[in-house]
Design a protein around this motif. Structure first.
Motif, PDB file in Angstrom:
ATOM      1  N   VAL A 310       7.429 -10.930   2.974  1.00  0.00           N
ATOM      2  CA  VAL A 310       7.657  -9.554   2.520  1.00  0.00           C
ATOM      3  C   VAL A 310       9.008  -9.027   2.964  1.00  0.00           C
ATOM      4  O   VAL A 310       9.496  -8.012   2.449  1.00  0.00           O
ATOM      5  N   SER A 316       6.730  -2.768   1.532  1.00  0.00           N
ATOM      6  CA  SER A 316       6.003  -4.042   1.505  1.00  0.00           C
ATOM      7  C   SER A 316       5.309  -4.296   2.838  1.00  0.00           C
ATOM      8  O   SER A 316       4.184  -4.807   2.873  1.00  0.00           O
ATOM      9  N   ARG A 319       2.135  -2.211   2.987  1.00  0.00           N
ATOM     10  CA  ARG A 319       1.061  -2.789   2.180  1.00  0.00           C
ATOM     11  C   ARG A 319       0.434  -3.973   2.914  1.00  0.00           C
ATOM     12  O   ARG A 319      -0.791  -4.160   2.896  1.00  0.00           O
ATOM     13  N   LEU A 320       1.270  -4.773   3.557  1.00  0.00           N
ATOM     14  CA  LEU A 320       0.770  -5.908   4.324  1.00  0.00           C
ATOM     15  C   LEU A 320      -0.164  -5.440   5.437  1.00  0.00           C
ATOM     16  O   LEU A 320      -1.264  -5.996   5.615  1.00  0.00           O
ATOM     17  N   THR A 323      -3.492  -4.158   4.039  1.00  0.00           N
ATOM     18  CA  THR A 323      -4.337  -5.271   3.592  1.00  0.00           C
ATOM     19  C   THR A 323      -5.036  -5.932   4.770  1.00  0.00           C
ATOM     20  O   THR A 323      -6.244  -6.195   4.744  1.00  0.00           O
ATOM     21  N   GLN A 358       0.140 -13.929  -0.287  1.00  0.00           N
ATOM     22  CA  GLN A 358      -0.577 -13.195  -1.337  1.00  0.00           C
ATOM     23  C   GLN A 358       0.254 -12.022  -1.861  1.00  0.00           C
ATOM     24  O   GLN A 358       0.317 -11.774  -3.060  1.00  0.00           O
ATOM     25  N   ILE A 359       0.908 -11.312  -0.951  1.00  0.00           N
ATOM     26  CA  ILE A 359       1.670 -10.122  -1.327  1.00  0.00           C
ATOM     27  C   ILE A 359       3.035 -10.474  -1.905  1.00  0.00           C
ATOM     28  O   ILE A 359       3.454  -9.922  -2.925  1.00  0.00           O
ATOM     29  N   SER A 461      -6.624  -9.603  -3.329  1.00  0.00           N
ATOM     30  CA  SER A 461      -5.686 -10.184  -4.279  1.00  0.00           C
ATOM     31  C   SER A 461      -5.628  -9.324  -5.529  1.00  0.00           C
ATOM     32  O   SER A 461      -6.661  -8.906  -6.059  1.00  0.00           O
TER      33      SER A 461
END
Length: 588
Positions: A310, A316, A319-320, A323, A358-359, A461
């Motif tokens: 990321v 980003s 978001r990581l 998650t 995944q991101i 996902s």
């Protein structure tokens, strides 16, 4: 403990978690002493923190009351315009007129608020001229703002009065100067107005370019500074209708336009962000990492995984973190003993790495999801994924690079060639997957281990059309052949020197006894056996692998530790051979 990080810009006066305050202070110091009018562009990709930087500048120069020297500030009047909000449900012409109206309203509101009586004439003039422009229509008024900064000399007729945009610009200048003049008489040494123009990268690029032209030709007046959140790439896209696609031949035209409007470009220092501090602090806050148990080396690995995926983009990273927070909560609810959570540092780190993939690289994540034992990816995998072929020259060049000298890494490279972004990050992707592979304990079945962990992260996902099934092989992990065994050994640095020795022993017995020999491969040891009359295997040689890089042999009730095959003497071989012959001589 918090469960998430809100993706909102850094508020005024909030802690500096990314280490950018030095850059912000330098920019503020420049603004405090710069000549006006001046236009500054805060550049950076979407989510890089441009709005946060604007917030801090506005707080320091327009609201806090203190300058960078700690003295009582000579503040600016701050005006904030969110262009995206002005563009919602509007055409290009309506957007431009709405922004023009917003800027005008904010200026006159400040002037009236400070000096209602004394500034009444100047404010009335601005409002009157703008009213006539508005009545004439946005399209007619704005269409004369040219890319080459031509004079705006077309007169818009409204009733009996003639009015043009240059007259409007002049009236704005008079109102601003009147306000500052009255401020000075009252002992307030305000320098001028700062206009913060945000979210230009969220609207259609050609419209963003016309907003820049609007600012240049109408609002570029004395005692005014414009701070714009826009990236040069947005300007390039917005100028394509005028100059065509960007090439080496016309690049100068694009750059000249940008330079004519922007006096100071400032790029967000994303490469200098203190990702380690922000990331680890956030992981502690959501409970994914325990403050007392995570060593510096583990923390460094987390930071390295993030940088390879990321990157340093704050959005980003948030978001990581969010998650991981959700996955941690799910795991806590499934775990009967909550004290066991994150007990296994390897699993937590590998899960983190897979979520990073995944991101940042969804296509790679999907491939791992479908075939978790990525260390065994080969040409069969490439055909299943319908990957493009690579030339002989490419293959030669890649084989010379440690990141692509194995078959599975070449598959990673070929997957990456399907997208421009992935192609540019192929080396980082290979590095990240290699780091994940090195983290898997050597005694584990690699494919099942990855499948179990990645199966847990599928709930977050974005695009998913395949869920892997985990095959259990019982409590004992076995490898079917030497190749798989050697691949597993190569993932443990301490065992790598033992591979050639074990290979020679393996080949010796295979060649000497052919199909009569039975070899079992498990993570911590290798056994060589022969079948007896009752069709059961009888171990002849037991080879234990130690983490100190030593082979320990057990045979005929004896034990010997050797570091090289040279220590595996003829005498030992003869004793083992005799034992083998005794067992194999039993007839059915």
């Amino acid at each position: 403990m918090q469960s998430n990080i809100i993706d909102i810009p850094r508020k005024a006066g909030a802690p500096d978690l990314l280490g950018v305050d030095n850059y912000m202070k330098a920019l503020i110091q420049f603004i405090e002493s710069c000549q006006m009018p001046t236009t500054i562009a805060i550049q950076g990709e979407w989510g890089s923190g441009k709005t946060s930087m604007l917030n801090q500048i506005r707080f320091q120069l327009c609201e806090s009351g203190m300058n960078t020297n700690g003295d009582k500030a000579l503040p600016y009047y701050g005006i904030w315009i969110n262009t995206w909000q002005y563009s919602l449900m509007k055409s290009k012409e309506e957007t431009l007129m709405a922004i023009l109206a917003g800027l005008t309203h904010e200026v006159t509101k400040i002037v009236e608020g400070k000096h209602l009586t004394q500034s009444q004439a100047a404010v009335k003039k601005v409002k009157s001229i703008f009213s006539k422009i508005a009545k004439a229509g946005a399209k007619a008024a704005i269409s004369h703002v040219g890319l080459e900064d031509d004079l705006i000399d077309s007169v818009l007729d409204s009733g009996n009065d003639n009015v043009d945009l240059l007259t409007f610009k002049s009236s704005l200048q008079e109102a601003i100067e009147k306000c500052l003049e009255l401020d000075l008489k009252e002992g307030n040494n305000n320098r001028g107005f700062i206009f913060f123009i945000d979210d230009l990268d969220r609207i259609d690029p050609p419209v963003a370019v016309e907003i820049l032209e609007l600012i240049k030709n109408i609002f570029e007046v004395n005692h005014c500074i414009f701070v714009l959140a826009i990236d040069y790439e947005v300007v390039v896209k917005g100028l394509i209708p005028k100059f065509g696609a960007l090439t080496e031949k016309n690049e100068r035209e694009f750059r000249s336009f940008f330079d004519k409007i922007i006096q100071l470009p400032f790029s967000m220092p994303v490469a200098m962000y203190d990702v380690n501090h922000f990331l680890i602090e956030s992981l502690h806050n959501i409970g994914y990492l325990k403050k007392d148990s995570s060593s510096e080396s583990i923390q460094d690995k987390y930071a390295e995984f993030a940088l390879l995926s990321v990157g340093t983009n704050p959005r980003s990273l948030k978001r990581l973190i969010n998650t991981l927070s959700l996955l941690h909560i799910i795991g806590s609810q499934k775990e009967e003993d909550s004290n066991k959570q994150n007990e296994n540092e390897n699993e937590s780190l590998i899960n983190f790495g897979l979520v990073c993939i995944q991101i940042a690289y969804p296509k790679i994540y999907q491939a791992v999801l479908e075939e978790p034992d990525f260390k065994k990816w080969n040409e069969k995998t490439a055909k299943r994924l319908r990957l493009p072929e690579i030339s002989e020259l490419q293959l030669i060049n890649l084989k010379d690079n440690t990141e692509f000298d194995e078959d599975w890494e070449l598959v990673v490279y070929r997957i990456a060639q399907q997208e421009i972004f992935l192609s540019s990050r192929a080396f980082q992707i290979s590095q990240l997957l290699n780091f994940i592979a090195e983290t898997v304990p050597s005694q584990e079945d690699f494919g099942n281990y990855i499948a179990r962990i990645i199966g847990f992260s599928t709930v977050t996902s974005v695009s998913l059309d395949f869920i892997p099934k985990l095959t259990k092989k019982g409590n004992r992990v076995r490898f079917d052949n030497w190749e798989g065994y050697a691949s597993m050994l190569s993932e443990n640095k301490a065992l790598i020197p033992l591979i050639p020795e074990l290979k020679l022993i393996n080949d010796y017995f295979k060649s000497t006894y052919d199909k009569e020999i039975l070899i079992n491969y498990t993570p911590n040891f290798m056994t060589i056996a022969v079948a007896n009359a009752l069709s059961r295997s009888k171990t002849v040689l037991f080879i234990r692998l130690t983490n100190k890089g030593v082979l320990q042999f057990e045979y005929s009730g004896k034990t010997a530790a050797v570091k090289t095959l040279a220590d595996f003497t003829i005498a030992i071989q003869e004793e083992i051979k005799q034992r083998f012959n005794e067992l194999s001589s039993v007839k059915k």
